[in-house]
Structure formats: structure tokens, C-alpha cells
Design a protein around this motif. Sequence first.
Motif, mmCIF file in Angstrom:
data_model
loop_
_atom_site.group_PDB
_atom_site.id
_atom_site.type_symbol
_atom_site.label_atom_id
_atom_site.label_comp_id
_atom_site.label_asym_id
_atom_site.label_seq_id
_atom_site.Cartn_x
_atom_site.Cartn_y
_atom_site.Cartn_z
ATOM 1 N N LEU A 28 39.624 47.354 34.607
ATOM 2 C CA LEU A 28 39.480 48.708 35.016
ATOM 3 C C LEU A 28 39.075 49.884 34.107
ATOM 4 C CD1 LEU A 28 43.275 48.696 36.854
ATOM 5 C CD2 LEU A 28 40.628 48.944 37.866
ATOM 6 N N PHE A 31 35.378 49.909 34.383
ATOM 7 C CA PHE A 31 34.840 50.568 35.559
ATOM 8 C C PHE A 31 34.876 52.286 35.268
ATOM 9 C CE2 PHE A 31 34.923 46.481 37.689
ATOM 10 C CZ PHE A 31 33.486 46.620 38.421
ATOM 11 N N LEU A 44 34.552 45.854 42.795
ATOM 12 C CA LEU A 44 35.742 45.719 41.929
ATOM 13 C C LEU A 44 36.342 44.305 42.551
ATOM 14 C CD1 LEU A 44 37.319 49.199 42.317
ATOM 15 C CD2 LEU A 44 36.786 48.190 40.204
#
Length: 214
Positions: A28, A31, A44
Motif C-alpha cells: 500500500l 501505491f 491492486l
Amino acid sequence: MSPAGSSSFRRSLRRRGGIRQKRISAILRGFSHQNRAEPTIGELSLAFDTRAFGAFFILFGGLNLVPLPPGASLFFGIPLILFTFQLAIGRHRLWLPQRVRQMRLSPDKIALLMAKIGPWLRRIERLARHRYWPMPERLLLSAVGWYCFVMAVLVTIPFPFTNMMPGVSIAIAGVAISTRDGLWLLAALLVGIAAVAVLTGVYGAALFAILHFV
């Protein structure tokens, strides 16, 4: 092989170049970089691979802690209903319709999420491990799916500040099923029970107020 020998064997494999999965928090965080394009849900899903159920529970459950405009809980609640329902009916791999695959999440929103829950999530990931996981697993995961489905429905209700506790419960359940940790699953259930108790009081008070003025 003894537990100590098994542990040494796993460590030796890692030293020889065995692949160790990245933590969900690290994925995470990758990203959330502002210089990258907005990731799609499909991208994802590929990054999370076999841990997609747990990872999306963490992501979409945790996003309910980020300050959002009114009604935004629907945006996160509906995908959560889709994810949790699939786990409830016994799917082993997450299926995403094309429209959901193409949905994009702003890196800024992911960065806000990581600022909010990142330190806690990393701490939980360090503590979580395979333990006290009831069997048979298939029935357990289905039960967890139905439980999280109910929490996801509560998340979608457009009432101010009522989506946070159900969202946290789903996020903790995501950690539990990702690591097969029965203690964190118990924690998710306790938060969910508290959420239902609080929301019953909130909705009951709101209904009483409405009936009082009608």
C-alpha cells in the motif's frame, strides 16, 4: 521435524534466496507515492495476489477512518459488500467485474490512509502470525465472510461517523485471514460487537427523535 528445526529451515531458505511475501502495508505504501498514476483496483488485486481478500478488507475497511465527504462511505461500502460476499459463498480467489477493476484510487487517499493506520498496521503485521486458527478452514472463512458482509452493509449506511467502527472491524478481520491469526479474528469480532451496540444506540436515538417530532 521439531518447531525449532522447522523455523531454522525456513530462515535458511530465505537466506538462500527464498521468496518472502511483502507485507500488505509495504504494498500500500508503494501505491501511495504521489509521482505515480492512480492505481486501478485491478492493479491492486494483482499486487496482493493470493492475499487479495484480506488486503482489500484492510484497504476498504481502513479507508473509513480517512476524512471523506458525506456519502463517500457508499463508494467504499459497495466494493466491500462484493468482496465479503464472495468470501462468504466460499470463493478461493477474488473475482472483480470489469467496472470495479477499472475503478481508480487516488495515491493521496492511500497516503492519507497510511498516515492514519500505517503505524498501527505495521505493528499488527509484526505481531500477527499463524495461531489458534479454527478448523475446518473452509467453514470458518465462510463464517468470517458473512460476518464481514454484515459489517460492510453497516458501512454503506450514509449516517455521519457510523461507518468507522464496522470498517475497523473489517480491516482487522483482513489481517486475521491474511495471516491465519485467531487472536486478531477475535479482536475483529469484539470490535464488531461494540460497533453493533453503538450503532443500535445511535439509530435508536435518531428514530426516537424523529418519532418525537412527527
